[in-house]
Design a protein around this motif. Structure first.
Motif, PDB file in Angstrom:
ATOM      1  N   GLU A 260       6.028   3.258  27.197  1.00 49.09           N
ATOM      2  CA  GLU A 260       6.599   2.004  26.692  1.00 49.09           C
ATOM      3  C   GLU A 260       5.504   0.967  26.431  1.00 49.09           C
ATOM      4  OE1 GLU A 260       8.328  -1.257  29.463  1.00 49.09           O
ATOM      5  OE2 GLU A 260       9.943   0.142  29.044  1.00 49.09           O
ATOM      6  N   MET A 261       4.594   0.799  27.401  1.00 48.60           N
ATOM      7  CA  MET A 261       3.532  -0.188  27.255  1.00 48.60           C
ATOM      8  C   MET A 261       2.548   0.215  26.160  1.00 48.60           C
ATOM      9  SD  MET A 261       2.885  -1.152  31.285  1.00 48.60           S
ATOM     10  CE  MET A 261       1.702  -2.470  30.934  1.00 48.60           C
ATOM     11  N   ALA A 262       2.253   1.508  26.066  1.00 54.35           N
ATOM     12  CA  ALA A 262       1.341   1.988  25.024  1.00 54.35           C
ATOM     13  C   ALA A 262       1.903   1.684  23.643  1.00 54.35           C
ATOM     14  CB  ALA A 262       1.096   3.488  25.182  1.00 54.35           C
TER      15      ALA A 262
ATOM     16  N   PHE B 284      -5.709   9.622  27.916  1.00 51.08           N
ATOM     17  CA  PHE B 284      -4.651   8.816  27.303  1.00 51.08           C
ATOM     18  C   PHE B 284      -4.125   9.474  26.035  1.00 51.08           C
ATOM     19  CE2 PHE B 284      -4.032   5.286  24.061  1.00 51.08           C
ATOM     20  CZ  PHE B 284      -2.682   5.125  24.342  1.00 51.08           C
ATOM     21  N   PHE B 285      -5.011   9.972  25.173  1.00 47.67           N
ATOM     22  CA  PHE B 285      -4.590  10.627  23.937  1.00 47.67           C
ATOM     23  C   PHE B 285      -3.696  11.834  24.231  1.00 47.67           C
ATOM     24  CE2 PHE B 285      -6.609   9.306  19.842  1.00 47.67           C
ATOM     25  CZ  PHE B 285      -7.091   8.093  20.282  1.00 47.67           C
ATOM     26  N   ARG B 286      -4.105  12.661  25.205  1.00 49.28           N
ATOM     27  CA  ARG B 286      -3.312  13.850  25.534  1.00 49.28           C
ATOM     28  C   ARG B 286      -1.943  13.450  26.083  1.00 49.28           C
ATOM     29  NH1 ARG B 286      -8.324  15.890  27.522  1.00 49.28           N
ATOM     30  NH2 ARG B 286      -7.743  15.315  29.667  1.00 49.28           N
ATOM     31  N   ALA B 287      -1.950  12.442  26.965  1.00 52.37           N
ATOM     32  CA  ALA B 287      -0.688  11.996  27.550  1.00 52.37           C
ATOM     33  C   ALA B 287       0.244  11.436  26.481  1.00 52.37           C
ATOM     34  CB  ALA B 287      -0.951  10.942  28.629  1.00 52.37           C
ATOM     35  N   TYR B 288      -0.312  10.616  25.587  1.00 51.45           N
ATOM     36  CA  TYR B 288       0.529   9.997  24.555  1.00 51.45           C
ATOM     37  C   TYR B 288       1.135  11.049  23.638  1.00 51.45           C
ATOM     38  CZ  TYR B 288       2.279   6.626  21.222  1.00 51.45           C
ATOM     39  OH  TYR B 288       3.115   5.882  20.433  1.00 51.45           O
TER      40      TYR B 288
ATOM     41  N   GLU C  89      -9.461   0.482  25.129  1.00 47.05           N
ATOM     42  CA  GLU C  89      -9.008  -0.673  25.909  1.00 47.05           C
ATOM     43  C   GLU C  89      -7.578  -0.475  26.402  1.00 47.05           C
ATOM     44  OE1 GLU C  89     -11.497  -4.375  23.949  1.00 47.05           O
ATOM     45  OE2 GLU C  89      -9.888  -3.458  22.775  1.00 47.05           O
ATOM     46  N   ILE C  90      -6.733   0.112  25.560  1.00 51.44           N
ATOM     47  CA  ILE C  90      -5.358   0.395  25.972  1.00 51.44           C
ATOM     48  C   ILE C  90      -5.348   1.402  27.108  1.00 51.44           C
ATOM     49  CG2 ILE C  90      -3.155   1.402  25.245  1.00 51.44           C
ATOM     50  CD1 ILE C  90      -3.704   0.230  22.455  1.00 51.44           C
ATOM     51  N   ALA C  91      -6.217   2.399  27.018  1.00 50.27           N
ATOM     52  CA  ALA C  91      -6.308   3.403  28.086  1.00 50.27           C
ATOM     53  C   ALA C  91      -6.610   2.742  29.420  1.00 50.27           C
ATOM     54  CB  ALA C  91      -7.382   4.437  27.742  1.00 50.27           C
ATOM     55  N   VAL C  92      -7.518   1.762  29.412  1.00 47.41           N
ATOM     56  CA  VAL C  92      -7.870   1.043  30.638  1.00 47.41           C
ATOM     57  C   VAL C  92      -6.667   0.253  31.144  1.00 47.41           C
ATOM     58  CG1 VAL C  92      -9.286  -0.811  31.607  1.00 47.41           C
ATOM     59  CG2 VAL C  92     -10.320   0.899  30.108  1.00 47.41           C
ATOM     60  N   GLU C  93      -5.965  -0.440  30.237  1.00 47.12           N
ATOM     61  CA  GLU C  93      -4.797  -1.225  30.628  1.00 47.12           C
ATOM     62  C   GLU C  93      -3.723  -0.351  31.274  1.00 47.12           C
ATOM     63  OE1 GLU C  93      -4.180  -4.494  30.528  1.00 47.12           O
ATOM     64  OE2 GLU C  93      -6.229  -4.863  29.857  1.00 47.12           O
TER      65      GLU C  93
ATOM     66  N   GLY D 137       4.810  13.263  20.808  1.00 47.13           N
ATOM     67  CA  GLY D 137       4.670  14.330  19.829  1.00 47.13           C
ATOM     68  C   GLY D 137       3.660  14.027  18.743  1.00 47.13           C
ATOM     69  N   HIS D 138       3.028  12.864  18.807  1.00 46.76           N
ATOM     70  CA  HIS D 138       1.991  12.513  17.827  1.00 46.76           C
ATOM     71  C   HIS D 138       0.920  11.672  18.508  1.00 46.76           C
ATOM     72  CE1 HIS D 138       3.778   8.487  17.660  1.00 46.76           C
ATOM     73  NE2 HIS D 138       4.953   9.061  17.454  1.00 46.76           N
ATOM     74  N   SER D 139      -0.167  11.412  17.803  1.00 44.01           N
ATOM     75  CA  SER D 139      -1.287  10.682  18.380  1.00 44.01           C
ATOM     76  C   SER D 139      -1.045   9.173  18.374  1.00 44.01           C
ATOM     77  CB  SER D 139      -2.562  10.977  17.589  1.00 44.01           C
ATOM     78  OG  SER D 139      -2.487  10.362  16.318  1.00 44.01           O
ATOM     79  N   PRO D 140      -1.777   8.406  19.170  1.00 43.43           N
ATOM     80  CA  PRO D 140      -1.649   6.935  19.137  1.00 43.43           C
ATOM     81  C   PRO D 140      -1.933   6.364  17.757  1.00 43.43           C
ATOM     82  CG  PRO D 140      -2.865   7.622  21.089  1.00 43.43           C
ATOM     83  CD  PRO D 140      -2.691   8.847  20.242  1.00 43.43           C
ATOM     84  N   GLY D 141      -2.811   6.997  17.000  1.00 41.52           N
ATOM     85  CA  GLY D 141      -3.135   6.501  15.670  1.00 41.52           C
ATOM     86  C   GLY D 141      -1.943   6.497  14.744  1.00 41.52           C
TER      87      GLY D 141
END
Length: 356
Positions: free
Chosen positions: A310-312, A338-342, A325-329, A347-351
């Protein structure tokens, strides 16, 4: 009478959207307050309600509550479309304390503001799960510290402004004194422009400090113990019993999740958090926390993942923070984690989320 003495003399349908329970629910008065402010800012209210799935008829049901996620999305929309840099502060002028149902009546029938606070604080969930007010003794009087429960980076500062300013206006209403003011106000938000600082000082009529470690109002002893013009303790027992009954009818099933979610949000930026650490903040053991959460149909790790997801999403959609920076937050030790978790969550990347 001392402050301590003053403080010691003292079925609901839920309309839910399919979302995480971590933001709880909200009653109609705060929703109406923000909508009224938005109308004055020429925001299309019908479009805003339709966007977040709120039926207009719900607004006129005094006992209805909406999902916290719905309310946060509504606030996000109203803030953006109001084009008012201090929308939260501005909205506080539209508070109508007598319409805050039972809490307003409890305040009106208290002997003084200290008693009104003491009676109202344990019942603030009746208004909504937007946050928690903590009362701390202070040499000058009493400090009210508000901990925001919501997670949207755009919404948080406006909601904090609204709550603190609404408390000040609530006190003025009870005292029938528009000049009543606090000793000082502290805000975590960054230093605003000179004109905006003047707007804060005009509303609070006291020093307002920014970039502080907490969001708080310091109230002096004289104000706390000043008799309220309409105080009538004879009605208080009945009003308190009524409020407690309403609170009981709301149920406590989600309360552990709400409390756990609040602790998780506070600890995430500090790094990797453990179940035992979170449990200790709730005066539980790690095993007990897990067992209680599982009884409510969710595991500790699932709750952490839901909150991080939700926060991501909010940070990716509404901020210019980099993925690192988001990963740190979010308490990740490495951006790759963070990328793997997201990707597992969505089902897709943060980008992809950032481009939408």
């Amino acid at each position: 009478m001392s402050i301590k003495q003053a403080m010691e003399t003292q079925s609901m349908p839920v309309i839910k959207a399919p979302s995480s329970p971590s933001l709880g629910t909200t009653s109609m008065p705060p929703v109406q307050q923000f909508l009224q402010a938005a109308r004055h800012c020429k925001v299309d209210i019908s479009a805003a309600l339709a966007l977040v799935g709120i039926d207009k008829a719900t607004l006129y049901d005094a006992d209805a509550r909406i999902d916290g996620e719905q309310f946060q999305r509504l606030l996000h929309h109203l803030i953006e479309h109001s084009e008012h840099p201090l929308f939260g502060l501005y909205s506080a002028r539209f508070i109508q304390p007598d319409r805050f149902t039972i809490l307003g009546q409890i305040g009106l029938n208290s002997n003084n503001f200290a008693q009104a606070l003491k009676q109202a604080m344990p019942l603030e969930k009746l208004v909504g799960d937007m946050g928690i007010t903590e009362l701390r003794e202070h040499p000058q009087g009493l400090k009210m510290v508000w901990h925001c429960q919501y997670s949207h980076p755009l919404v948080i500062p406006h909601l904090i402004d609204n709550v603190l300013a609404s408390w000040v206006n609530f006190a003025r209403f009870l005292m029938e004194d528009n000049r009543a003011t606090a000793v000082e106000v502290k805000l975590q938000r960054s230093q605003p422009s000179l004109q905006e600082v003047k707007d804060y000082q005009a509303l609070f009529a006291c020093p307002v400090l920014f970039e502080q470690s907490e969001n708080a109002i310091l109230i002096d002893k004289a104000l706390l113990t000043r008799p309220l013009p309409s105080g009538d303790n004879r009605r208080l027992p009945q009003l308190m019993a009524n409020a407690q009954q309403r609170l009981k009818h709301m149920g406590s099933g989600d309360q552990l999740q709400l409390a756990t979610a609040r602790v998780i949000r506070q600890l995430l930026p500090q790094g990797t958090i453990s179940r035992d650490l979170v449990a200790s903040q709730l005066h539980l053991t790690g095993r007990t926390l897990q067992r209680k959460l599982l009884k409510q149909g969710i595991s500790y790790q699932t709750l952490v993942d839901n909150i991080r997801h939700e926060m991501a999403d909010y940070w990716l959609a509404c901020s210019e923070l980099s993925a690192s920076e988001i990963a740190v937050e979010l308490g990740f030790s490495d951006v790759r984690v963070f990328f793997r978790a997201y990707k597992n969550w969505s089902g897709h990347s943060p980008g992809v989320k950032r481009l939408r």
